[in-house]
Design a protein around this motif. Sequence first.
Motif, PDB file in Angstrom:
ATOM      1  N   PRO A  72       0.838  -1.077   0.121  1.00 36.67           N
ATOM      2  CA  PRO A  72       0.107  -0.063  -0.057  1.00 36.67           C
ATOM      3  C   PRO A  72       0.908   1.354  -0.033  1.00 36.67           C
ATOM      4  N   PHE A  73       0.557   2.170  -0.813  1.00 33.36           N
ATOM      5  CA  PHE A  73       1.061   3.476  -0.821  1.00 33.36           C
ATOM      6  C   PHE A  73       1.144   4.231   0.436  1.00 33.36           C
ATOM      7  N   ARG A  74       2.273   4.702   0.867  1.00 32.27           N
ATOM      8  CA  ARG A  74       2.712   5.415   1.969  1.00 32.27           C
ATOM      9  C   ARG A  74       3.400   6.750   1.793  1.00 32.27           C
ATOM     10  N   ALA A  75       2.759   7.732   1.572  1.00 30.49           N
ATOM     11  CA  ALA A  75       3.509   8.997   1.282  1.00 30.49           C
ATOM     12  C   ALA A  75       4.548   9.566   2.244  1.00 30.49           C
ATOM     13  N   HIS A  76       5.783   9.340   1.826  1.00 26.30           N
ATOM     14  CA  HIS A  76       7.018   9.651   2.676  1.00 26.30           C
ATOM     15  C   HIS A  76       8.034  10.040   1.608  1.00 26.30           C
ATOM     16  N   LEU A  77       9.149  10.940   2.403  1.00 26.67           N
ATOM     17  CA  LEU A  77      10.461  11.184   1.799  1.00 26.67           C
ATOM     18  C   LEU A  77      11.565  10.730   2.528  1.00 26.67           C
ATOM     19  N   THR A  78      12.299   9.801   2.144  1.00 23.99           N
ATOM     20  CA  THR A  78      13.127   9.174   2.811  1.00 23.99           C
ATOM     21  C   THR A  78      14.341   9.978   3.420  1.00 23.99           C
ATOM     22  N   VAL A  79      14.742  10.122   4.786  1.00 26.57           N
ATOM     23  CA  VAL A  79      15.877  11.125   5.105  1.00 26.57           C
ATOM     24  C   VAL A  79      16.953  10.386   5.428  1.00 26.57           C
ATOM     25  N   ALA A  80      16.796   9.147   5.974  1.00 23.70           N
ATOM     26  CA  ALA A  80      17.936   8.246   6.288  1.00 23.70           C
ATOM     27  C   ALA A  80      17.765   6.967   6.288  1.00 23.70           C
ATOM     28  N   ARG A  81      18.727   5.999   6.321  1.00 22.13           N
ATOM     29  CA  ARG A  81      18.576   4.690   6.175  1.00 22.13           C
ATOM     30  C   ARG A  81      19.676   3.890   7.248  1.00 22.13           C
ATOM     31  N   SER A  82      19.668   2.694   7.422  1.00 21.42           N
ATOM     32  CA  SER A  82      20.422   2.082   8.394  1.00 21.42           C
ATOM     33  C   SER A  82      20.500   0.648   7.887  1.00 21.42           C
ATOM     34  N   ARG A  83      21.795   0.007   7.870  1.00 25.57           N
ATOM     35  CA  ARG A  83      21.856  -1.214   7.506  1.00 25.57           C
ATOM     36  C   ARG A  83      21.187  -2.282   8.512  1.00 25.57           C
ATOM     37  N   ARG A  84      21.412  -1.887   9.818  1.00 27.41           N
ATOM     38  CA  ARG A  84      20.927  -2.598  11.043  1.00 27.41           C
ATOM     39  C   ARG A  84      19.721  -2.160  11.453  1.00 27.41           C
ATOM     40  N   ALA A  85      18.720  -2.807  11.994  1.00 30.06           N
ATOM     41  CA  ALA A  85      17.547  -2.341  12.596  1.00 30.06           C
ATOM     42  C   ALA A  85      17.912  -1.564  13.994  1.00 30.06           C
ATOM     43  N   PHE A  86      17.303  -0.642  14.235  1.00 34.97           N
ATOM     44  CA  PHE A  86      17.545   0.379  15.514  1.00 34.97           C
ATOM     45  C   PHE A  86      16.386   0.834  16.026  1.00 34.97           C
ATOM     46  N   GLU A  87      16.326   1.317  17.411  1.00 33.71           N
ATOM     47  CA  GLU A  87      15.327   2.139  18.104  1.00 33.71           C
ATOM     48  C   GLU A  87      15.460   3.565  17.668  1.00 33.71           C
ATOM     49  N   ALA A  88      14.203   3.942  16.977  1.00 35.79           N
ATOM     50  CA  ALA A  88      14.011   5.257  16.328  1.00 35.79           C
ATOM     51  C   ALA A  88      13.112   6.401  16.924  1.00 35.79           C
ATOM     52  N   THR A  89      12.892   6.080  18.170  1.00 30.80           N
ATOM     53  CA  THR A  89      12.026   7.045  19.050  1.00 30.80           C
ATOM     54  C   THR A  89      12.495   8.483  18.880  1.00 30.80           C
ATOM     55  N   ARG A  90      13.706   8.645  19.317  1.00 33.41           N
ATOM     56  CA  ARG A  90      14.366   9.849  19.420  1.00 33.41           C
ATOM     57  C   ARG A  90      14.314  10.688  18.011  1.00 33.41           C
ATOM     58  N   TRP A  91      14.404   9.938  16.933  1.00 37.21           N
ATOM     59  CA  TRP A  91      14.442  10.475  15.759  1.00 37.21           C
ATOM     60  C   TRP A  91      13.043  11.057  15.233  1.00 37.21           C
ATOM     61  N   LEU A  92      12.048  10.237  15.500  1.00 31.57           N
ATOM     62  CA  LEU A  92      10.581  10.479  15.282  1.00 31.57           C
ATOM     63  C   LEU A  92      10.198  11.561  16.193  1.00 31.57           C
ATOM     64  N   ARG A  93      10.722  11.939  17.566  1.00 31.05           N
ATOM     65  CA  ARG A  93      10.438  12.989  18.388  1.00 31.05           C
ATOM     66  C   ARG A  93      11.055  14.493  17.560  1.00 31.05           C
ATOM     67  N   ILE A  94      12.256  14.098  17.025  1.00 28.95           N
ATOM     68  CA  ILE A  94      12.834  15.300  16.405  1.00 28.95           C
ATOM     69  C   ILE A  94      12.165  15.784  15.091  1.00 28.95           C
TER      70      ILE A  94
END
Length: 191
Positions: A128-150
């Motif tokens: 399903p389409f999810r409108a977004h603009l990628t700003v960063a990627r990681s090779r390994r999964a990580f906990e991203a709550t702080r980035w989402l708050r920013i």
Amino acid sequence: MRLFAALYPPAAAVEHLDDFLAPRREAGTDLRWTDTEQFHVTLAFMPEVAEHLVEPLADALAASLSERRPLDLRVIGGGAFPNAAEAKVIWGGLEVGDDDPAGDSLTSLARTVRLTASHAGAAPQGGPFRAHLTVARSRRAFEATRWLRILEAYAGPAWIADEVTLVASHLGESRGRRPRYEVMAQVALGG
């Protein structure tokens, strides 16, 4: 060849987002930050398209998008794929102008582009389409709550999306093994 159809924000919107992200990039050196010239909103991804289909695909998009009106968009907030607890992608969200608060016209545009690509033999992929603009990627999964708050604090300037760009993505050819993008066609919304 690998193709995608996308909306590209104008320079002023890219610069605004870049200015917001600049000090944060230093705190996120473990992430691979998207180059600003590669900021885009993917409407359809087509992993294997025969070269002889590119021109007919562009023509089909021109025909199917001739009645679509431009969209008033802005990058606002953000999210993570697949989720905040196991993120591999950090993205900015998209908001459609007041005339379309639910964002239906952006979803409908993506649906039209995907259907047109399918009929042209380009076999688009994706869920399903999810409108977004990628700003960063990681090779390994990580906990991203702080980035989402920013990203919650971000609200970019409005811009008019008035064309869909058909792009070839060449993997691993440029420095740092980032993809190199080549514009194959630009199709105006509304003819």
